[in-house]
Write a protein that holds these residues in place. Structure first.
Motif, PDB file in Angstrom:
ATOM      1  N   LYS A 162      22.350  74.959 -16.200  1.00 36.23           N
ATOM      2  CA  LYS A 162      21.721  74.242 -15.123  1.00 36.23           C
ATOM      3  C   LYS A 162      20.955  73.109 -16.156  1.00 36.23           C
ATOM      4  CE  LYS A 162      19.332  74.357 -10.889  1.00 36.23           C
ATOM      5  NZ  LYS A 162      18.810  75.268  -9.740  1.00 36.23           N
ATOM      6  N   GLU A 163      21.287  71.881 -16.132  1.00 40.10           N
ATOM      7  CA  GLU A 163      20.540  70.811 -16.985  1.00 40.10           C
ATOM      8  C   GLU A 163      19.526  70.132 -16.034  1.00 40.10           C
ATOM      9  OE1 GLU A 163      20.955  70.024 -20.085  1.00 40.10           O
ATOM     10  OE2 GLU A 163      22.647  71.788 -20.211  1.00 40.10           O
ATOM     11  N   TYR A 164      18.425  70.265 -16.436  1.00 38.10           N
ATOM     12  CA  TYR A 164      17.272  69.538 -15.971  1.00 38.10           C
ATOM     13  C   TYR A 164      16.820  68.337 -16.728  1.00 38.10           C
ATOM     14  CZ  TYR A 164      16.131  74.036 -13.611  1.00 38.10           C
ATOM     15  OH  TYR A 164      16.110  75.388 -12.980  1.00 38.10           O
ATOM     16  N   VAL A 165      16.448  67.203 -15.525  1.00 39.58           N
ATOM     17  CA  VAL A 165      15.796  65.882 -16.206  1.00 39.58           C
ATOM     18  C   VAL A 165      14.287  66.027 -16.174  1.00 39.58           C
ATOM     19  CG1 VAL A 165      15.728  63.513 -15.457  1.00 39.58           C
ATOM     20  CG2 VAL A 165      17.942  64.836 -15.063  1.00 39.58           C
ATOM     21  N   LEU A 224      19.098  63.287 -19.163  1.00 36.86           N
ATOM     22  CA  LEU A 224      20.009  62.830 -18.237  1.00 36.86           C
ATOM     23  C   LEU A 224      21.385  62.786 -19.119  1.00 36.86           C
ATOM     24  CD1 LEU A 224      18.553  59.157 -17.425  1.00 36.86           C
ATOM     25  CD2 LEU A 224      18.909  61.242 -15.741  1.00 36.86           C
ATOM     26  N   LYS A 225      22.565  62.961 -18.332  1.00 30.12           N
ATOM     27  CA  LYS A 225      23.757  63.098 -19.101  1.00 30.12           C
ATOM     28  C   LYS A 225      24.034  62.111 -19.772  1.00 30.12           C
ATOM     29  CE  LYS A 225      25.471  66.201 -15.257  1.00 30.12           C
ATOM     30  NZ  LYS A 225      26.365  66.367 -14.120  1.00 30.12           N
ATOM     31  N   LYS A 226      25.115  62.313 -20.949  1.00 28.13           N
ATOM     32  CA  LYS A 226      25.350  61.215 -21.702  1.00 28.13           C
ATOM     33  C   LYS A 226      26.383  60.275 -21.359  1.00 28.13           C
ATOM     34  CE  LYS A 226      24.341  64.166 -25.833  1.00 28.13           C
ATOM     35  NZ  LYS A 226      23.229  63.827 -26.066  1.00 28.13           N
ATOM     36  N   GLU A 227      26.931  60.691 -20.293  1.00 30.13           N
ATOM     37  CA  GLU A 227      28.000  59.687 -19.607  1.00 30.13           C
ATOM     38  C   GLU A 227      27.432  58.384 -19.010  1.00 30.13           C
ATOM     39  OE1 GLU A 227      28.513  63.279 -16.739  1.00 30.13           O
ATOM     40  OE2 GLU A 227      28.748  62.925 -19.041  1.00 30.13           O
ATOM     41  N   SER A 249      24.859  55.056 -18.466  1.00 25.98           N
ATOM     42  CA  SER A 249      24.433  54.058 -19.307  1.00 25.98           C
ATOM     43  C   SER A 249      23.100  54.097 -19.362  1.00 25.98           C
ATOM     44  CB  SER A 249      25.170  52.883 -19.178  1.00 25.98           C
ATOM     45  OG  SER A 249      24.744  51.565 -19.591  1.00 25.98           O
ATOM     46  N   TYR A 250      22.328  54.517 -20.395  1.00 20.78           N
ATOM     47  CA  TYR A 250      20.949  54.287 -20.370  1.00 20.78           C
ATOM     48  C   TYR A 250      20.276  53.238 -19.943  1.00 20.78           C
ATOM     49  CZ  TYR A 250      20.660  59.368 -21.702  1.00 20.78           C
ATOM     50  OH  TYR A 250      20.650  60.776 -21.645  1.00 20.78           O
ATOM     51  N   ASN A 251      20.929  51.786 -20.651  1.00 18.79           N
ATOM     52  CA  ASN A 251      20.548  50.696 -20.545  1.00 18.79           C
ATOM     53  C   ASN A 251      20.465  50.158 -19.147  1.00 18.79           C
ATOM     54  OD1 ASN A 251      19.768  50.367 -23.371  1.00 18.79           O
ATOM     55  ND2 ASN A 251      21.883  50.058 -24.020  1.00 18.79           N
ATOM     56  N   LYS A 252      21.667  50.355 -18.537  1.00 19.89           N
ATOM     57  CA  LYS A 252      21.962  49.929 -16.940  1.00 19.89           C
ATOM     58  C   LYS A 252      20.829  50.693 -16.298  1.00 19.89           C
ATOM     59  CE  LYS A 252      26.509  48.632 -17.335  1.00 19.89           C
ATOM     60  NZ  LYS A 252      27.964  48.908 -16.644  1.00 19.89           N
ATOM     61  N   ILE A 253      20.585  51.970 -16.478  1.00 23.96           N
ATOM     62  CA  ILE A 253      19.648  52.606 -15.708  1.00 23.96           C
ATOM     63  C   ILE A 253      17.943  51.935 -15.778  1.00 23.96           C
ATOM     64  CG2 ILE A 253      18.403  54.860 -15.173  1.00 23.96           C
ATOM     65  CD1 ILE A 253      21.038  56.264 -15.846  1.00 23.96           C
ATOM     66  N   LEU A 254      18.002  51.870 -17.061  1.00 23.98           N
ATOM     67  CA  LEU A 254      16.609  50.925 -17.386  1.00 23.98           C
ATOM     68  C   LEU A 254      16.447  49.810 -17.119  1.00 23.98           C
ATOM     69  CD1 LEU A 254      13.966  51.266 -19.142  1.00 23.98           C
ATOM     70  CD2 LEU A 254      15.261  50.102 -20.956  1.00 23.98           C
ATOM     71  N   LYS A 255      17.435  49.174 -16.947  1.00 25.30           N
ATOM     72  CA  LYS A 255      17.369  47.702 -16.384  1.00 25.30           C
ATOM     73  C   LYS A 255      17.041  47.809 -14.891  1.00 25.30           C
ATOM     74  CE  LYS A 255      20.446  43.434 -15.832  1.00 25.30           C
ATOM     75  NZ  LYS A 255      21.544  43.083 -16.065  1.00 25.30           N
ATOM     76  N   ASP A 256      17.832  48.688 -13.952  1.00 25.84           N
ATOM     77  CA  ASP A 256      17.481  48.833 -12.539  1.00 25.84           C
ATOM     78  C   ASP A 256      15.902  49.304 -12.316  1.00 25.84           C
ATOM     79  OD1 ASP A 256      19.921  47.908 -11.916  1.00 25.84           O
ATOM     80  OD2 ASP A 256      20.607  49.916 -11.903  1.00 25.84           O
ATOM     81  N   LEU A 257      15.509  50.265 -13.267  1.00 26.03           N
ATOM     82  CA  LEU A 257      14.280  50.925 -12.995  1.00 26.03           C
ATOM     83  C   LEU A 257      13.140  49.637 -13.464  1.00 26.03           C
ATOM     84  CD1 LEU A 257      14.458  54.317 -15.162  1.00 26.03           C
ATOM     85  CD2 LEU A 257      14.134  53.972 -12.667  1.00 26.03           C
ATOM     86  N   LYS A 258      13.378  49.032 -14.373  1.00 21.32           N
ATOM     87  CA  LYS A 258      12.383  47.881 -14.586  1.00 21.32           C
ATOM     88  C   LYS A 258      12.443  47.068 -13.482  1.00 21.32           C
ATOM     89  CE  LYS A 258      12.873  46.094 -18.872  1.00 21.32           C
ATOM     90  NZ  LYS A 258      13.358  45.566 -20.146  1.00 21.32           N
ATOM     91  N   GLN A 286      18.132  58.823  -5.125  1.00 18.15           N
ATOM     92  CA  GLN A 286      18.863  58.054  -4.131  1.00 18.15           C
ATOM     93  C   GLN A 286      20.092  57.157  -4.750  1.00 18.15           C
ATOM     94  OE1 GLN A 286      15.719  55.198  -3.115  1.00 18.15           O
ATOM     95  NE2 GLN A 286      14.882  56.767  -1.407  1.00 18.15           N
ATOM     96  N   ALA A 287      19.981  57.362  -6.095  1.00 17.44           N
ATOM     97  CA  ALA A 287      20.967  56.662  -6.916  1.00 17.44           C
ATOM     98  C   ALA A 287      22.174  57.663  -6.978  1.00 17.44           C
ATOM     99  CB  ALA A 287      20.580  56.102  -8.093  1.00 17.44           C
ATOM    100  N   GLY A 288      21.980  59.073  -6.952  1.00 18.97           N
ATOM    101  CA  GLY A 288      22.984  60.054  -6.943  1.00 18.97           C
ATOM    102  C   GLY A 288      23.282  60.319  -8.338  1.00 18.97           C
ATOM    103  N   ILE A 289      22.353  60.165  -9.256  1.00 21.11           N
ATOM    104  CA  ILE A 289      22.443  60.337 -10.790  1.00 21.11           C
ATOM    105  C   ILE A 289      21.989  61.929 -10.908  1.00 21.11           C
ATOM    106  CG2 ILE A 289      21.502  59.917 -13.044  1.00 21.11           C
ATOM    107  CD1 ILE A 289      20.871  57.008 -11.870  1.00 21.11           C
ATOM    108  N   VAL A 290      21.096  62.351 -10.051  1.00 20.61           N
ATOM    109  CA  VAL A 290      20.547  63.606 -10.527  1.00 20.61           C
ATOM    110  C   VAL A 290      20.289  64.258  -9.007  1.00 20.61           C
ATOM    111  CG1 VAL A 290      18.980  65.201 -11.503  1.00 20.61           C
ATOM    112  CG2 VAL A 290      19.531  63.270 -12.586  1.00 20.61           C
ATOM    113  N   LYS A 291      20.370  65.714  -8.832  1.00 21.65           N
ATOM    114  CA  LYS A 291      20.144  66.386  -7.678  1.00 21.65           C
ATOM    115  C   LYS A 291      18.443  66.573  -7.488  1.00 21.65           C
ATOM    116  CE  LYS A 291      24.412  68.593  -6.623  1.00 21.65           C
ATOM    117  NZ  LYS A 291      25.204  69.771  -6.671  1.00 21.65           N
ATOM    118  N   LYS A 292      17.706  66.469  -6.543  1.00 21.27           N
ATOM    119  CA  LYS A 292      16.472  66.718  -6.534  1.00 21.27           C
ATOM    120  C   LYS A 292      15.973  67.982  -7.234  1.00 21.27           C
ATOM    121  CE  LYS A 292      12.382  66.524  -3.351  1.00 21.27           C
ATOM    122  NZ  LYS A 292      11.941  66.021  -2.325  1.00 21.27           N
ATOM    123  N   GLU A 293      16.685  69.171  -6.935  1.00 21.09           N
ATOM    124  CA  GLU A 293      16.243  70.439  -7.569  1.00 21.09           C
ATOM    125  C   GLU A 293      16.626  70.463  -9.083  1.00 21.09           C
ATOM    126  OE1 GLU A 293      20.382  70.815  -5.646  1.00 21.09           O
ATOM    127  OE2 GLU A 293      18.586  70.247  -4.718  1.00 21.09           O
TER     128      GLU A 293
END
Length: 113
Positions: free
Chosen positions: A28-31, A50-53, A55-64, A99-106
């Motif tokens: 069970k991988e936690y973020v 976060l899982k390695k598959e 794209s960290y840069n795309k996630i970062l771009k949306d977060l910013k 909301q993006a479906g990247i990780v479950k809340k738990e």
């Protein structure tokens, strides 16, 4: 003494069940979302695990873009890639990831204060 049966109490290990359940470590991988205090009122939010598959840069771009803050992706030798954002963005990041479906809340752990 043979008539008196002396019972030696066995030791009770309260963590035996926990170690048996977690024998498959990493199943069970936690973020982890943390906050680090900088100078005075300045703070830094880090996201790791976060899982390695993804794209960290795309996630970062949306977060910013969503939170109007600056950020970067840092390569750590022990933790792998870590996303750093300016300010206290813990709640915002957790709701974004769910909301993006990247990780479950738990599977999200929020640390700090």
């Amino acid at each position: 003494m043979s008539e008196l049966d002396i019972q030696i109490p066995t030791t009770f290990d309260p963590f035996a069940d926990a170690s048996a359940e977690n024998s498959g470590a990493g199943t069970k991988e936690y973020v982890h979302i943390r906050i680090q205090q900088r100078n005075g009122r300045k703070s830094l939010t880090t996201v790791q695990g976060l899982k390695k598959e993804f794209s960290y840069n795309k996630i970062l771009k949306d977060l910013k873009k969503d939170f109007c803050c600056n950020g970067t992706v840092v390569q750590d030798p022990e933790l792998g890639q870590v996303i750093q954002l300016q300010g206290d963005q813990r709640k915002n990041v957790s709701t974004f990831l769910v909301q993006a479906g990247i990780v479950k809340k738990e599977n999200i752990k929020i640390h700090g204060f």
